[in-house]
Design an enzyme around this catalytic site. Structure first.
Site, PDB file in Angstrom:
ATOM      1  N   ILE A  12       7.000  -0.469  -6.291  1.00  0.00           N
ATOM      2  CA  ILE A  12       7.835  -0.779  -7.371  1.00  0.00           C
ATOM      3  C   ILE A  12       7.335  -1.004  -8.389  1.00  0.00           C
ATOM      4  CG2 ILE A  12       8.484  -3.052  -6.335  1.00  0.00           C
ATOM      5  CD1 ILE A  12      11.476  -2.094  -6.275  1.00  0.00           C
ATOM      6  N   ASP A  59       1.712  -4.639   1.996  1.00  0.00           N
ATOM      7  CA  ASP A  59       0.383  -4.149   1.354  1.00  0.00           C
ATOM      8  C   ASP A  59      -0.080  -2.823   1.905  1.00  0.00           C
ATOM      9  OD1 ASP A  59      -2.450  -3.135   0.788  1.00  0.00           O
ATOM     10  OD2 ASP A  59      -2.581  -4.668  -0.293  1.00  0.00           O
ATOM     11  N   LEU A  60       0.289  -1.651   1.819  1.00  0.00           N
ATOM     12  CA  LEU A  60      -0.241  -1.026   2.105  1.00  0.00           C
ATOM     13  C   LEU A  60      -1.865  -0.389   3.552  1.00  0.00           C
ATOM     14  CD1 LEU A  60       0.836   3.235   0.561  1.00  0.00           C
ATOM     15  CD2 LEU A  60       2.251   1.703   2.082  1.00  0.00           C
ATOM     16  N   ALA A  83       0.229   3.860  -3.893  1.00  0.00           N
ATOM     17  CA  ALA A  83      -1.240   4.735  -4.517  1.00  0.00           C
ATOM     18  C   ALA A  83      -2.136   4.666  -4.751  1.00  0.00           C
ATOM     19  CB  ALA A  83      -0.744   5.987  -4.292  1.00  0.00           C
ATOM     20  N   GLN A  84      -3.218   4.189  -4.846  1.00  0.00           N
ATOM     21  CA  GLN A  84      -4.195   4.765  -5.712  1.00  0.00           C
ATOM     22  C   GLN A  84      -4.680   5.873  -6.334  1.00  0.00           C
ATOM     23  OE1 GLN A  84      -6.680   4.431  -8.255  1.00  0.00           O
ATOM     24  NE2 GLN A  84      -7.727   5.925  -7.396  1.00  0.00           N
ATOM     25  N   SER A 126       1.470  15.053  -4.493  1.00  0.00           N
ATOM     26  CA  SER A 126       1.950  15.883  -5.749  1.00  0.00           C
ATOM     27  C   SER A 126       0.785  16.748  -5.726  1.00  0.00           C
ATOM     28  CB  SER A 126       0.322  14.901  -6.404  1.00  0.00           C
ATOM     29  OG  SER A 126      -0.539  14.393  -6.796  1.00  0.00           O
ATOM     30  N   GLU A 128      -1.683  17.291  -7.797  1.00  0.00           N
ATOM     31  CA  GLU A 128      -3.635  17.804  -7.669  1.00  0.00           C
ATOM     32  C   GLU A 128      -3.544  18.003  -6.497  1.00  0.00           C
ATOM     33  OE1 GLU A 128      -5.280  16.706  -9.977  1.00  0.00           O
ATOM     34  OE2 GLU A 128      -7.079  16.127  -9.446  1.00  0.00           O
ATOM     35  N   TYR A 150      -9.256  12.115  -4.983  1.00  0.00           N
ATOM     36  CA  TYR A 150      -7.159  11.398  -4.545  1.00  0.00           C
ATOM     37  C   TYR A 150      -6.605  12.088  -3.930  1.00  0.00           C
ATOM     38  CZ  TYR A 150      -2.808  10.970  -7.266  1.00  0.00           C
ATOM     39  OH  TYR A 150      -1.456  11.422  -6.895  1.00  0.00           O
TER      40      TYR A 150
END
Ligand code: NAP
Ligand code: GDD
Length: 324
Positions: A12, A59-60, A83-84, A126, A128, A150
């Site tokens: 968030i 925390d994930l 995400a990172q 994504s 990506e 990623y």
């Protein structure tokens, strides 16, 4: 009286989390945002909604925290935006990126499955994942060929979401979102790096902007438009995955040209190509085909590319002049 819908948003504090929280509040939701423990809580983007959302701690990387959050808040919808998310960092911290961005998805899916498998789940996939693209434009059936740790982690997150839908009959969707930007974009991403530095150059605080590959092309949309698509995906009769994109592509160079021109500047006088910003493997071209989302969700992008660039530059100029 109907029970209000309750949305839990991970991530968030990020760009999308803030827009999604605003959108869901406007639509009558009770919203909880999950934040991880840090030495300084980053709530900057949530200024407008902080008094109307519940902040919960999790925390994930820690499944027990996720089970607690899902149990205690009892959401009807979970949006996994955490995400990172910075591609460059994923080469320096590949294992950490995989832990958060890939395995974190399984942890959250498991928390939902264990506590209440009826909860609807959104995964932030994504473009990506398309990486070295196999076809142009890319749609929901285009094979993946990720080009960064990623991207690889996001492919895992995508397929584990599909797998939990197929294995456990969960309402789990994956939105394959192409790049989306806004004045709230992190400063490390190229669009905001450009708009922020354009403002500084305009006010004489800097002279140059050092960038990497100016020829990379992206399908850039406005984040405020894209969070609506996340909600639409969770409010259909059946869970499905969708590409969310504008269907247009532009180069980093074009972004620079428009951004500098908005401030009355010529990018060629300020932009310096610097090897340090090139990536070990590049995604050269992204352009999405949003037909399924247009037809099936009734979703369409509302802010054009030029409007987006100008919105970002105007916002940074306003901020910068306010600080002088
Ligand atoms: P962002 O601004 O980088 O935000 C990432 C969020 O994840 C932050 O709130 C961050 O919290 C949180 N987070 C990171 N590690 C966490 C952990 N271990 N546990 C809990 N929270 C953690 O990203 P965004 O641009 O809003 O993107 C949202 C999501 O969409 C991401 O998953 C991203 O990969 C994906 N996505 C983005 C785009 C795009 O163009 N923006 C396109 C496709 C997909 P802190 O404040 O504590 O760091
Ligand atoms: N960040 C950055 N900094 N990128 C640069 C620079 C620079 O100085 N110079 C050129 N670029 C090029 C990158 O090489 C890349 O091709 C393009 O600009 C976009 O880079 P980013 O803005 O960092 O975004 P991204 O496309 O790598 O990743 C973003 O979009 C993905 C969706 O496709 C992130 O938001 C990801 O989390 C997201 O999944």
């Amino acid at each position: 009286m109907t029970t209000p819908k309750r949305a839990l948003i991970t991530g968030i504090t990020g760009q999308d989390g803030s827009y999604l929280a605003e959108f869901l509040l406007q639509n009558g939701y009770e919203v909880a945002g999950m934040v991880r423990r840090t030495s300084g809580l980053n709530l900057e983007r949530l200024g407008g909604v902080l008094d109307r959302i519940k902040i919960v701690s999790g925390d994930l990387l820690d499944v027990a925290s996720l089970v607690d959050v899902v149990k205690n808040f009892a959401p009807t919808e979970v949006y996994n935006l955490a995400a990172q998310s910075f591609v460059t960092t994923s080469w320096n911290q590949p294992e950490f990126t995989a832990d958060v961005t890939a395995l974190g998805v399984t942890r959250l899916l498991d928390a939902v499955r264990i506590v209440n498998p009826e909860v609807r789940f959104y995964q932030a996939s994504s473009s990506e994942m398309f990486g070295k693209v196999r076809e142009v434009p890319q749609n929901e059936l285009t094979p993946f060929h990720p080009r960064s740790p990623y991207g690889v982690a996001k492919v895992y997150g995508h397929w584990i979401t599909v797998n939990y839908r197929e294995s456990f009959d969960m309402y789990a969707c994956s939105g394959i979102l192409f790049n989306h930007e806004s004045p709230r974009r992190g400063l490390e991403f190229v669009t905001r790096k450009i708009s922020h530095q354009v403002a500084r150059i305009k006010f004489g605080l800097a002279k140059e902007l050092r960038l990497g590959n100016l020829d990379a092309k992206r399908d850039w949309g406005f984040a405020g438009d894209y969070v609506k698509a996340m909600w639409l995906m969770l409010n259909q009769d059946r869970p499905e995955d969708y590409v969310i994109a504008t269907g247009e592509t532009h180069s980093v160079r074009e972004f620079c040209e428009i951004a500098f021109a908005r401030a009355g500047l010529n990018y060629e006088n300020h932009v310096i190509v610097d090897e340090q910003f090139f990536r070990p493997a590049e995604v050269d071209l992204l352009i999405g085909d949003p037909k399924k989302a247009n037809d099936g969700l009734g979703w369409k992008t509302e802010v054009s590319f030029v409007e987006l660039v100008e919105m970002m530059v105007d916002s940074d100029i306003k901020d910068c002049s306010g600080r002088l």
